[in-house]
Motif scaffolding. Sequence first.
Motif, PDB file in Angstrom:
ATOM      1  N   ALA A  70       0.996  -1.274   0.224  1.00 34.89           N
ATOM      2  CA  ALA A  70      -0.055   0.344  -0.423  1.00 34.89           C
ATOM      3  C   ALA A  70       0.941   1.308   0.047  1.00 34.89           C
ATOM      4  O   ALA A  70       0.778   2.032  -0.548  1.00 34.89           O
ATOM      5  N   SER A  74       0.729   2.904  -3.699  1.00 36.62           N
ATOM      6  CA  SER A  74      -0.462   3.606  -3.671  1.00 36.62           C
ATOM      7  C   SER A  74      -0.691   5.042  -3.735  1.00 36.62           C
ATOM      8  O   SER A  74      -0.026   6.241  -3.777  1.00 36.62           O
ATOM      9  N   PHE A  76      -3.214   7.101  -3.328  1.00 37.23           N
ATOM     10  CA  PHE A  76      -3.308   8.444  -1.846  1.00 37.23           C
ATOM     11  C   PHE A  76      -2.584   8.825  -0.976  1.00 37.23           C
ATOM     12  O   PHE A  76      -2.269   9.435   0.074  1.00 37.23           O
ATOM     13  N   LEU A  84      -7.936   8.950   4.713  1.00 30.90           N
ATOM     14  CA  LEU A  84      -7.587   7.586   3.738  1.00 30.90           C
ATOM     15  C   LEU A  84      -6.272   7.326   3.492  1.00 30.90           C
ATOM     16  O   LEU A  84      -5.975   6.189   3.491  1.00 30.90           O
ATOM     17  N   VAL A  88      -5.165   3.029   3.949  1.00 29.84           N
ATOM     18  CA  VAL A  88      -4.341   2.130   2.685  1.00 29.84           C
ATOM     19  C   VAL A  88      -2.947   1.729   3.434  1.00 29.84           C
ATOM     20  O   VAL A  88      -2.455   0.771   2.596  1.00 29.84           O
ATOM     21  N   SER A  93      -6.593  -0.513   0.943  1.00 33.20           N
ATOM     22  CA  SER A  93      -6.795  -0.108  -0.354  1.00 33.20           C
ATOM     23  C   SER A  93      -6.447  -1.659  -1.920  1.00 33.20           C
ATOM     24  O   SER A  93      -5.877  -2.119  -1.078  1.00 33.20           O
ATOM     25  N   GLN A  94      -6.974  -1.683  -2.763  1.00 29.90           N
ATOM     26  CA  GLN A  94      -7.048  -2.314  -3.702  1.00 29.90           C
ATOM     27  C   GLN A  94      -6.712  -1.590  -4.784  1.00 29.90           C
ATOM     28  O   GLN A  94      -6.664  -1.265  -5.593  1.00 29.90           O
ATOM     29  N   LYS A  95      -5.188  -2.604  -5.888  1.00 31.82           N
ATOM     30  CA  LYS A  95      -4.354  -2.273  -6.653  1.00 31.82           C
ATOM     31  C   LYS A  95      -5.275  -2.501  -7.952  1.00 31.82           C
ATOM     32  O   LYS A  95      -6.135  -3.803  -8.180  1.00 31.82           O
ATOM     33  N   GLU A 111      -7.013   2.484  -8.318  1.00 28.91           N
ATOM     34  CA  GLU A 111      -6.518   2.182  -6.793  1.00 28.91           C
ATOM     35  C   GLU A 111      -7.930   1.865  -6.360  1.00 28.91           C
ATOM     36  O   GLU A 111      -8.719   2.800  -6.737  1.00 28.91           O
ATOM     37  N   LEU A 113     -10.281   2.683  -2.684  1.00 27.74           N
ATOM     38  CA  LEU A 113     -10.324   2.509  -1.213  1.00 27.74           C
ATOM     39  C   LEU A 113     -11.559   1.787  -0.379  1.00 27.74           C
ATOM     40  O   LEU A 113     -12.338   2.969  -1.097  1.00 27.74           O
ATOM     41  N   TYR A 170     -10.306  11.671  -8.611  1.00 25.24           N
ATOM     42  CA  TYR A 170     -11.311   9.934  -8.468  1.00 25.24           C
ATOM     43  C   TYR A 170     -12.396  10.726  -8.032  1.00 25.24           C
ATOM     44  O   TYR A 170     -12.894  11.409  -9.191  1.00 25.24           O
ATOM     45  N   THR A 244     -11.610   5.176   7.323  1.00 23.35           N
ATOM     46  CA  THR A 244     -11.929   5.822   7.752  1.00 23.35           C
ATOM     47  C   THR A 244     -12.971   6.922   8.328  1.00 23.35           C
ATOM     48  O   THR A 244     -12.724   8.561   7.651  1.00 23.35           O
TER      49      THR A 244
END
Length: 499
Positions: A70, A74, A76, A84, A88, A93-95, A111, A113, A170, A244
């Motif tokens: 992350a 990331s 972020f 956030l 992360v 978070s997910q790639k 990415e 989240l 985003y 978050t």
Amino acid sequence: MTNLDKQITQTLKKVAGELDQPTFVMPDQAVAYKRKRSRLLGSLVFPVSISCVLLLTISVSSYVSPTFVAYVKSLFDGSSDKELQYAVQEGFSQKVNASVTDQGYTLEIKEILADPMRIVAVYSIKDQQNNFIHPDKLHISKVEVTDLKGNVIKETTTYGVNKREENYGYLTLKNPGETEEQKLLLQFEGNQIDSVKGNWPLKVPIDLEKSITASKMLPMNKTYTYTTPQGLQINLNSVMYSLTAARVEYETKWTEEAKKRLVQESKQVKGRIASAAPYVRYDDYKLNFHVENEKGEKVKDLTWELDTPRKAVDEYGHSIRKYGFAPLSPDHQYTLVLDSLVKTEPYKLDISFEPKQLADKPVRVDKDGKTIEIKSVTFDKPQNEASPKDEKHATITLEAYLKDIVQITDRILVDDDTDKIINHFGWTIKDEKGKIYNVTGGDFKMIGKDEQGRNHIRMKLQSYEMKELPQKLSLTSELAEKSYDLDWRVPLPMPKEDK
């Protein structure tokens, strides 16, 4: 985060500075969701919905350490949203390698989240030469969160495109966790990049299982109920903690006596507001909260980021609402504080003047502790997005000094079929012949307090219907948002740390 992960994170902070990492800064404000039948002055609005077309799967990097993956990669990193960033760094978070190409442009979701409070997806656009295109060049046409069968979870809104960073934008979807389903689909589609029309649909799987497990929902004590002097009953139902954000759910309804007063208030303005049928304002109110620790330090307010439509229980103001704020530390004790109730109610302001008088000095009226001062009447460019752009608009500039008033009603009614402004129901502009000019735009600013403690308000009221200055004008307002100070304090329960 394990101790090993924390050590790795600190080491990587030095390494990350040497890597070619994009700086991703979240914008401070969001774009409001479009409401039918009305528009707020100066708002940027657009609708969102979606049809599903293409499925692209998430490709996640090999597991080394959630924190390692992350932190290093990331988008972020560097975000002004510390909540956030924390999620992360904890590996939530997910790639994503989800992309679609049309008309020579490639749209990619990089990415995601996701937790029960919100989903934030980072995207980029590239041309055929693999050059980045600024994210605000994308016209987002459809967004939805569905289950794996395509059933819509809830209507969602996208808001904001980062204009301070050239490569990445985003979109945020609120309340994705209002479902028992943990495996969802983010369906995202663009229909235009810059001036090029096309079709860029993506359908990306999201797994909420890990973030839901890390979230806690705690019921509030049943004794935490309060009735304001204005007759609004408030009951705190629960508080939810995620990585978050945190959020209190509360229920509101009017007492029977207060309902009768609201009916009487509606009758007071009946027939005096020509541009809209009077109605009982059961729902025209807002509660202002904040959260503070034992030292009185305020916790960051996330109402704007997490704000969701109220859930109406009935048509008489009984509803379920939510207030969002930053995650809380187990090292402190926190208190939820109700600061004020803002309520729309009858409040008359009126002034008559001759526009030519303003060449010598402003026209001022002091009455019943209220002061109104007309500064000028000019013909200027339109301030409201729905107003015609090819002509000058009569603009009345005024200042008012009013106690406890935070807003003069400024909503504009719009015809859905013709997209034409049909009237403004807060103010009435009338000339000496009795002709009424609809208010078609304007501006409202709170300047501060005067020496008497009154709110100093500056307003501009525009009308493109007024082509030349009449000999006399009268300006009247029948409604205002009045603020009532409150001080209800409730200790917040904290989740117990897992051993």
